[in-house]
Scaffold this motif. Structure first.
Motif, PDB file in Angstrom:
ATOM      1  N   PHE A  34      32.419  24.545 -57.924  1.00 36.05           N
ATOM      2  CA  PHE A  34      32.561  23.579 -56.835  1.00 36.05           C
ATOM      3  C   PHE A  34      34.032  23.320 -56.529  1.00 36.05           C
ATOM      4  O   PHE A  34      34.430  23.220 -55.361  1.00 36.05           O
ATOM      5  CB  PHE A  34      31.878  22.262 -57.201  1.00 36.05           C
ATOM      6  CG  PHE A  34      32.194  21.130 -56.266  1.00 36.05           C
ATOM      7  CD1 PHE A  34      31.555  21.025 -55.043  1.00 36.05           C
ATOM      8  CD2 PHE A  34      33.151  20.179 -56.595  1.00 36.05           C
ATOM      9  CE1 PHE A  34      31.864  19.995 -54.158  1.00 36.05           C
ATOM     10  CE2 PHE A  34      33.465  19.147 -55.734  1.00 36.05           C
ATOM     11  CZ  PHE A  34      32.810  19.055 -54.509  1.00 36.05           C
ATOM     12  N   THR A  35      34.849  23.208 -57.560  1.00 35.81           N
ATOM     13  CA  THR A  35      36.271  22.935 -57.359  1.00 35.81           C
ATOM     14  C   THR A  35      36.934  24.060 -56.585  1.00 35.81           C
ATOM     15  O   THR A  35      37.703  23.817 -55.634  1.00 35.81           O
ATOM     16  CB  THR A  35      36.966  22.754 -58.720  1.00 35.81           C
ATOM     17  OG1 THR A  35      36.381  21.631 -59.412  1.00 35.81           O
ATOM     18  CG2 THR A  35      38.456  22.491 -58.536  1.00 35.81           C
ATOM     19  N   SER A  38      35.851  23.990 -53.025  1.00 37.32           N
ATOM     20  CA  SER A  38      36.525  22.907 -52.311  1.00 37.32           C
ATOM     21  C   SER A  38      37.945  23.299 -51.940  1.00 37.32           C
ATOM     22  O   SER A  38      38.429  23.009 -50.842  1.00 37.32           O
ATOM     23  CB  SER A  38      36.534  21.637 -53.166  1.00 37.32           C
ATOM     24  OG  SER A  38      35.219  21.184 -53.434  1.00 37.32           O
ATOM     25  N   THR A  70      37.909  25.669 -48.986  1.00 37.22           N
ATOM     26  CA  THR A  70      37.602  25.046 -47.694  1.00 37.22           C
ATOM     27  C   THR A  70      38.553  23.904 -47.358  1.00 37.22           C
ATOM     28  O   THR A  70      38.307  23.157 -46.405  1.00 37.22           O
ATOM     29  CB  THR A  70      36.163  24.505 -47.700  1.00 37.22           C
ATOM     30  OG1 THR A  70      35.994  23.594 -48.805  1.00 37.22           O
ATOM     31  CG2 THR A  70      35.158  25.629 -47.831  1.00 37.22           C
ATOM     32  N   ARG A  90      38.973  21.148 -48.801  1.00 35.58           N
ATOM     33  CA  ARG A  90      38.409  19.817 -49.011  1.00 35.58           C
ATOM     34  C   ARG A  90      39.199  19.093 -50.103  1.00 35.58           C
ATOM     35  O   ARG A  90      39.934  19.705 -50.875  1.00 35.58           O
ATOM     36  CB  ARG A  90      36.936  19.911 -49.438  1.00 35.58           C
ATOM     37  CG  ARG A  90      35.982  20.344 -48.334  1.00 35.58           C
ATOM     38  CD  ARG A  90      34.573  20.484 -48.877  1.00 35.58           C
ATOM     39  NE  ARG A  90      34.103  19.232 -49.443  1.00 35.58           N
ATOM     40  CZ  ARG A  90      33.483  18.283 -48.772  1.00 35.58           C
ATOM     41  NH1 ARG A  90      33.254  18.438 -47.472  1.00 35.58           N
ATOM     42  NH2 ARG A  90      33.078  17.183 -49.353  1.00 35.58           N
ATOM     43  N   GLU A  91      38.977  17.786 -50.166  1.00 32.31           N
ATOM     44  CA  GLU A  91      39.618  16.986 -51.200  1.00 32.31           C
ATOM     45  C   GLU A  91      39.032  17.366 -52.559  1.00 32.31           C
ATOM     46  O   GLU A  91      37.821  17.372 -52.743  1.00 32.31           O
ATOM     47  CB  GLU A  91      39.395  15.495 -50.928  1.00 32.31           C
ATOM     48  CG  GLU A  91      40.171  14.591 -51.871  1.00 32.31           C
ATOM     49  CD  GLU A  91      39.947  13.119 -51.553  1.00 32.31           C
ATOM     50  OE1 GLU A  91      40.785  12.301 -51.959  1.00 32.31           O
ATOM     51  OE2 GLU A  91      38.933  12.797 -50.906  1.00 32.31           O
ATOM     52  N   THR A  92      39.893  17.706 -53.499  1.00 38.42           N
ATOM     53  CA  THR A  92      39.441  18.133 -54.821  1.00 38.42           C
ATOM     54  C   THR A  92      39.682  17.016 -55.823  1.00 38.42           C
ATOM     55  O   THR A  92      40.796  16.800 -56.285  1.00 38.42           O
ATOM     56  CB  THR A  92      40.188  19.393 -55.267  1.00 38.42           C
ATOM     57  OG1 THR A  92      41.604  19.157 -55.189  1.00 38.42           O
ATOM     58  CG2 THR A  92      39.834  20.577 -54.393  1.00 38.42           C
ATOM     59  N   ASN A 117      34.228  14.006 -57.794  1.00 41.64           N
ATOM     60  CA  ASN A 117      33.389  14.747 -56.869  1.00 41.64           C
ATOM     61  C   ASN A 117      32.731  15.940 -57.544  1.00 41.64           C
ATOM     62  O   ASN A 117      31.560  16.248 -57.310  1.00 41.64           O
ATOM     63  CB  ASN A 117      34.215  15.232 -55.675  1.00 41.64           C
ATOM     64  CG  ASN A 117      34.688  14.086 -54.796  1.00 41.64           C
ATOM     65  OD1 ASN A 117      34.161  12.976 -54.869  1.00 41.64           O
ATOM     66  ND2 ASN A 117      35.682  14.351 -53.972  1.00 41.64           N
ATOM     67  N   SER A 139      31.779  24.021 -46.233  1.00 42.87           N
ATOM     68  CA  SER A 139      32.151  22.614 -46.347  1.00 42.87           C
ATOM     69  C   SER A 139      30.943  21.710 -46.123  1.00 42.87           C
ATOM     70  O   SER A 139      30.790  20.674 -46.776  1.00 42.87           O
ATOM     71  CB  SER A 139      33.259  22.278 -45.342  1.00 42.87           C
ATOM     72  OG  SER A 139      33.653  20.932 -45.459  1.00 42.87           O
ATOM     73  N   LEU A 182      28.863  21.819 -49.308  1.00 42.28           N
ATOM     74  CA  LEU A 182      29.497  20.998 -50.343  1.00 42.28           C
ATOM     75  C   LEU A 182      29.339  19.519 -50.027  1.00 42.28           C
ATOM     76  O   LEU A 182      29.124  18.698 -50.916  1.00 42.28           O
ATOM     77  CB  LEU A 182      30.984  21.359 -50.465  1.00 42.28           C
ATOM     78  CG  LEU A 182      31.297  22.802 -50.873  1.00 42.28           C
ATOM     79  CD1 LEU A 182      32.806  23.022 -50.898  1.00 42.28           C
ATOM     80  CD2 LEU A 182      30.679  23.126 -52.214  1.00 42.28           C
TER      81      LEU A 182
END
Length: 338
Positions: A110-111, A114, A117, A119-121, A125, A306, A309
């Motif tokens: 997942f990290t 993220s 994409t 995204r905020e890691t 989360n 995204s 996720l």
């Protein structure tokens, strides 16, 4: 993850390692949190199993091996209770190993997704996603264990047959055994690549179990040599670490006459290297997944990924299609007409 989808398609053996190390060092904080929280317990369980097996159940494991040669069996039989304790110990080890492997895989995959994409890691989360996907990832792990078990049984039967032929120490038998071992290792490496891709697919796509393994096999096509080469290097390093640990830590007193302080220091060093190796295993298999998707022209749309996720995070609702599947992360691109 500063490469485009087209760039990922051309990434090879060294490129995957380079991208994996670059990702880890660029996002040190979250990978350190995942390592200390999930991969460290995995490493402790792994090393504890070796220690307990050596100090408590060594007699059982030695005798069970010697039973392949009845004439060599030393008669030091173990009781039914000893076998029961040994069985319970192995079951507990497999359960703990599965739990921490499952959690570590989900969090790391997942990290990286993220990061890919933009995204905020955040660590929290990643832990939320673990709660969302652990059930279907467990299903895939069960199928992986079944596949590996069947493969080990077949290999054990063939080795037992060779052992019966090797009693006369014929050169032909030795050559055939060597050929079989080489083939066994090659097939194992390929199977490990398929299983690793299946784990990533389970986290990022709406597929699990046998279907995930089947899709992992399809993705591996075209990148088999790269994936198997990576698996060979990582497993070779793992075996080397275990050999060093066994020789200098487990048998350091009797074989090399090392002082306790040296045995402790070598043990800590092996543990730290094993910790980093487990993290590298998961990171490389995720990067390999991205490379395989690009190689098959299944371009991973960052918006779709995204959205998936976000669905894991409860931020958005991933609407199923008519076929009942969630948003796919890649569709094969149509070849342009000349």
């Amino acid at each position: 993850m500063d490469r485009s989808e087209e760039d990922m398609k051309s990434v090879g053996f060294f490129g995957i390692f380079k991208q994996s190390f670059k990702t880890i060092f660029s996002w040190k904080k979250i990978f350190a949190q995942i390592t200390l929280t999930l991969i460290l317990p995995l490493t402790i369980v792994f090393l504890a199993e070796m220690e307990i097996s050596h100090h408590v159940f060594l007699n059982i494991e030695t005798n069970s091996f010697l039973q392949f040669e009845p004439n060599d069996y030393d008669g030091n039989r173990t009781s039914a209770m000893d076998w029961l304790y040994y069985l319970l110990f192995k079951i507990a080890f497999i359960i703990l190993l599965t739990v921490f492997s499952l959690l570590s895989t989900a969090a790391v995959v997942f990290t990286i997704a993220s990061i890919y994409t933009d995204r905020e890691t955040l660590f929290r989360n990643a832990m939320k996603v673990v709660q969302k996907v652990w059930k279907r990832l467990l299903v895939t792990f069960v199928f992986i264990y079944i596949a590996l078990f069947i493969y080990d049984v077949i290999g054990s039967v063939v080795i037992a047959i060779f052992r019966s032929f090797l009693r006369n120490k014929s050169t032909l038998s030795l050559i055939l055994l060597l050929i079989f071992l080489i083939v066994y290792i090659i097939v194992f490496l390929y199977l490990s690549v398929v299983c690793q891709l299946a784990s990533v697919i389970t986290v990022l796509e709406n597929t699990q179990g046998f279907k995930a393994m089947k899709k992992g096999k399809q993705l591996a096509n075209g990148k088999k040599k790269v994936g198997m080469g990576i698996a060979f290097v990582l497993y070779a390093f793992l075996v080397g670490l275990l050999v060093v640990y066994e020789l200098f830590v487990e048998y350091g007193r009797g074989v090399f006459e090392l002082a306790m302080v040296w045995r402790v220091m070598i043990g800590i060093l092996c543990g730290l290297l094993l910790l980093m190796l487990f993290l590298l295993f998961i990171v490389t298999q995720t990067v390999l997944y991205l490379v395989c998707k690009s190689h098959h022209r299944e371009v991973i749309d960052k918006l779709s990924l995204s959205t998936v996720l976000g669905g894991h995070m409860g931020e958005t609702v991933v609407n199923p299609t008519v076929g009942g599947e969630e948003i796919q992360l890649g569709r094969p691109q149509l070849q342009q007409q000349v």
